[in-house]
Design an enzyme around this catalytic site. Structure first.
Site, PDB file in Angstrom:
ATOM      1  N   PHE A 138       0.819  -1.206   0.097  1.00 65.00           N
ATOM      2  CA  PHE A 138       0.071   0.124   0.083  1.00 65.00           C
ATOM      3  C   PHE A 138       0.883   1.312   0.075  1.00 65.00           C
ATOM      4  O   PHE A 138       1.750   1.371   1.005  1.00 65.00           O
ATOM      5  CB  PHE A 138      -0.855  -0.123   1.100  1.00 65.00           C
ATOM      6  CG  PHE A 138      -1.944   1.083   1.195  1.00 65.00           C
ATOM      7  CD1 PHE A 138      -2.981   1.113   0.311  1.00 65.00           C
ATOM      8  CD2 PHE A 138      -1.504   2.398   2.047  1.00 65.00           C
ATOM      9  CE1 PHE A 138      -3.789   2.329   0.434  1.00 65.00           C
ATOM     10  CE2 PHE A 138      -2.182   3.154   1.870  1.00 65.00           C
ATOM     11  CZ  PHE A 138      -3.495   3.411   1.004  1.00 65.00           C
ATOM     12  N   ASP A 223       8.948   2.794   1.523  1.00 65.47           N
ATOM     13  CA  ASP A 223       8.036   3.495   2.034  1.00 65.47           C
ATOM     14  C   ASP A 223       7.907   3.343   3.485  1.00 65.47           C
ATOM     15  O   ASP A 223       7.316   2.276   3.812  1.00 65.47           O
ATOM     16  CB  ASP A 223       6.671   3.112   1.051  1.00 65.47           C
ATOM     17  CG  ASP A 223       5.516   3.895   1.786  1.00 65.47           C
ATOM     18  OD1 ASP A 223       5.622   4.378   2.867  1.00 65.47           O
ATOM     19  OD2 ASP A 223       4.385   3.700   0.996  1.00 65.47           O
ATOM     20  N   LYS A 252       2.724   9.526   8.407  1.00 61.82           N
ATOM     21  CA  LYS A 252       1.981   9.440   9.670  1.00 61.82           C
ATOM     22  C   LYS A 252       2.376   9.776  11.162  1.00 61.82           C
ATOM     23  O   LYS A 252       2.178  10.824  11.336  1.00 61.82           O
ATOM     24  CB  LYS A 252       1.689   7.692   9.570  1.00 61.82           C
ATOM     25  CG  LYS A 252       0.772   7.559   8.427  1.00 61.82           C
ATOM     26  CD  LYS A 252       0.387   5.905   8.573  1.00 61.82           C
ATOM     27  CE  LYS A 252      -0.832   5.759   7.812  1.00 61.82           C
ATOM     28  NZ  LYS A 252      -0.568   5.335   6.384  1.00 61.82           N
TER      29      LYS A 252
HETATM   30  C1  LIG Z   1      -0.859   5.303   5.059  1.00 59.61           C
HETATM   31  C2  LIG Z   1       0.219   4.884   4.230  1.00 59.61           C
HETATM   32  C3  LIG Z   1       0.523   5.800   2.806  1.00 59.61           C
HETATM   33  C4  LIG Z   1      -0.708   6.767   2.496  1.00 59.61           C
HETATM   34  O1  LIG Z   1      -0.586   7.959   3.419  1.00 59.61           O
HETATM   35  P1  LIG Z   1      -1.714   8.912   3.412  1.00 59.61           P
HETATM   36  O2  LIG Z   1      -1.180  10.223   4.384  1.00 59.61           O
HETATM   37  O3  LIG Z   1      -3.013   8.174   3.884  1.00 59.61           O
HETATM   38  O4  LIG Z   1      -1.984   9.513   2.053  1.00 59.61           O
HETATM   39  C5  LIG Z   1       1.225   5.372   2.070  1.00 59.61           C
HETATM   40  N1  LIG Z   1       2.216   4.245   2.269  1.00 59.61           N
HETATM   41  C6  LIG Z   1       2.106   3.573   3.650  1.00 59.61           C
HETATM   42  C7  LIG Z   1       3.010   2.494   3.695  1.00 59.61           C
HETATM   43  C8  LIG Z   1       1.012   3.942   4.344  1.00 59.61           C
HETATM   44  O5  LIG Z   1       0.893   3.307   5.329  1.00 59.61           O
END
Ligand SMILES: *Cc1c(COP(=O)(O)O)cnc(C)c1O
Length: 398
Positions: A138, A223, A252
């Site tokens: 994701f 990421d 986050k």
């Molecule tokens: C939450 C998340 C995203 C997206 O972040 P948003 O602030 O919701 O756009 C991307 N990559 C990872 C691994 C995430 O956990």
């Protein structure tokens, strides 16, 4: 549900697009790791706004930093620079311990957009037309980040995408090796897959990926939007493996609840963007930057990395010690865990937990995610472990 919750839910449903459904609890306020709903019911927050509320709710350091900054200078745009963003970028580079450059955003998906544009630019300059990402990964919902997201149910209906992305099974170094040729611009990976259900790769996987990227010249993009800023007991999850990426994305937990993200490029990757190549009006605004500095300062001054290791171990061992037919086990690291079930009953578990005063997240049909504030106490963790058998009983019934 009392009148106030019910009324708010109905108004939410009428006023908002249906993409979230109607969330099950209307929260009013928080303090530390506890939150209260609009009817005054108290919960232990074991999900922390999806690994965002690192310092918990209403932490004095965050309140002070944000209040001071908003009363001084709330916004400049990128036409002007300001001290909080400079301090933050320098601080991140210092924590990463390697020469790097930073681009600040307002969210996770935007951090990945920046990383993808870096990869595309690198690819165009070097005859590398595609990127590789992992199945079930994701990376966000905007179209660039969504193109990297390996989940057909949220991805496919919005294609075609701006990038040619090839997917490989997560954790399989041989599959990655086959997919990454001299024509691959970049590999995008989470160090542990968050939305897939807090799924760590096999030992040695990230080191193998680093080697494959070094051999072929593909950029390694990690990421760490969910995994960084103390979540696993290290500042950054890649530090567990001793692997440094070429590009790193954060968001986050960085702002402790204020919207901020970052795309960090190491070495040459830090100067791939030329003047005018990218930008964001809100990215790195002074209030969010001040919040992030308060988060980093507090993690350091309160020894929260050690605390995360201690209470994370307490939580994981506590869960593992419970014997129940619905409980398969626990996976993850630090304060980022999944309670893995033997059946697809995570949604029921989430509801049972809510009724018992615990907020958790049914991240997969058979996995419940825990990502509490980094300040959660040993007593609070223990209260959940103590309640766990009853919650599993409740989740087992129809
Ligand atoms: C939450 C998340 C995203 C997206 O972040 P948003 O602030 O919701 O756009 C991307 N990559 C990872 C691994 C995430 O956990």
């Amino acid at each position: 549900m009392s009148n106030k919750s019910e009324a708010l839910s109905r108004r939410f449903e009428a006023a908002f697009m249906p993409n979230y459904g109607v969330p099950p609890v209307a929260l009013a306020r928080g303090e530390g790791s506890r939150v209260w709903d609009v009817d005054g019911a108290e919960y232990l927050d074991l999900i922390g706004g999806i690994a965002v509320s690192s310092l918990g709710h209403a932490h004095p350091a965050l309140v002070e930093a944000v209040s001071r900054q908003v009363a001084t200078l709330a916004h400049t745009s990128n036409l002007f620079l300001h001290e909080p963003e400079v301090l933050l970028a320098e601080r991140l580079i210092g924590l990463l311990g390697a020469p790097a450059r930073v681009f600040l955003t307002s969210s996770g998906t935007e951090a990945n957009e920046a990383a993808l544009k870096l990869a595309i630019k690198y690819g165009k300059a070097n005859g590398r037309p595609y990127v590789v990402a992992a199945e079930n990964g994701f990376h966000g919902r905007s179209l660039g980040a969504l193109s990297l997201t390996g989940k057909a149910s949220i991805r496919d209906q919005f294609g075609p995408f701006p990038a040619d992305v090839r997917f490989v099974p997560y954790g399989d170094a041989d599959a990655l090796k086959n997919a990454v040729t001299a024509e691959c611009a970049a590999v995008f990976l989470e160090p542990t897959q968050g939305e897939a259900g807090v799924v760590p790769p096999p030992d040695g996987y990230l080191r193998a990926v680093r080697e494959i990227c070094d051999t072929t010249g593909a950029l390694l993009v990690t990421d760490e939007i969910q995994s960084a800023i103390g979540r696993t007991g290290h500042w950054f999850a890649h530090q567990h493996d001793g692997v440094l990426p070429d590009v790193l994305t954060l968001a986050k937990g960085l702002g402790g609840g204020l919207p901020i993200g970052a795309c960090v490029g190491f070495g040459d990757a830090g100067t791939l963007f030329a003047k005018g190549d990218h930008g964001s009006t809100f990215g790195g605004n002074p209030v969010s930057a001040a919040a992030a500095l308060a988060v980093l300062d507090t993690i350091e001054s309160q020894g929260l990395l050690e605390h995360v290791k201690t209470v994370g171990t307490l939580l994981a061992e506590g869960i593992a010690s419970v014997e129940h037919p619905l409980l398969k086990g626990v996976r993850g690291r630090g304060l980022w865990l999944a309670v893995v079930l033997t059946a697809e009953r995570a949604a029921r578990f989430q509801t049972a937990a809510q009724h018992a005063g615990f907020l958790v997240n049914a991240v997969q049909p058979d996995a419940v995610r825990l990502a509490p504030p980094l300040v959660i106490t040993a007593e609070q963790v223990t209260s959940f472990v103590t309640a766990l058998p009853a919650l599993l009983d409740e989740a087992s019934h129809d």
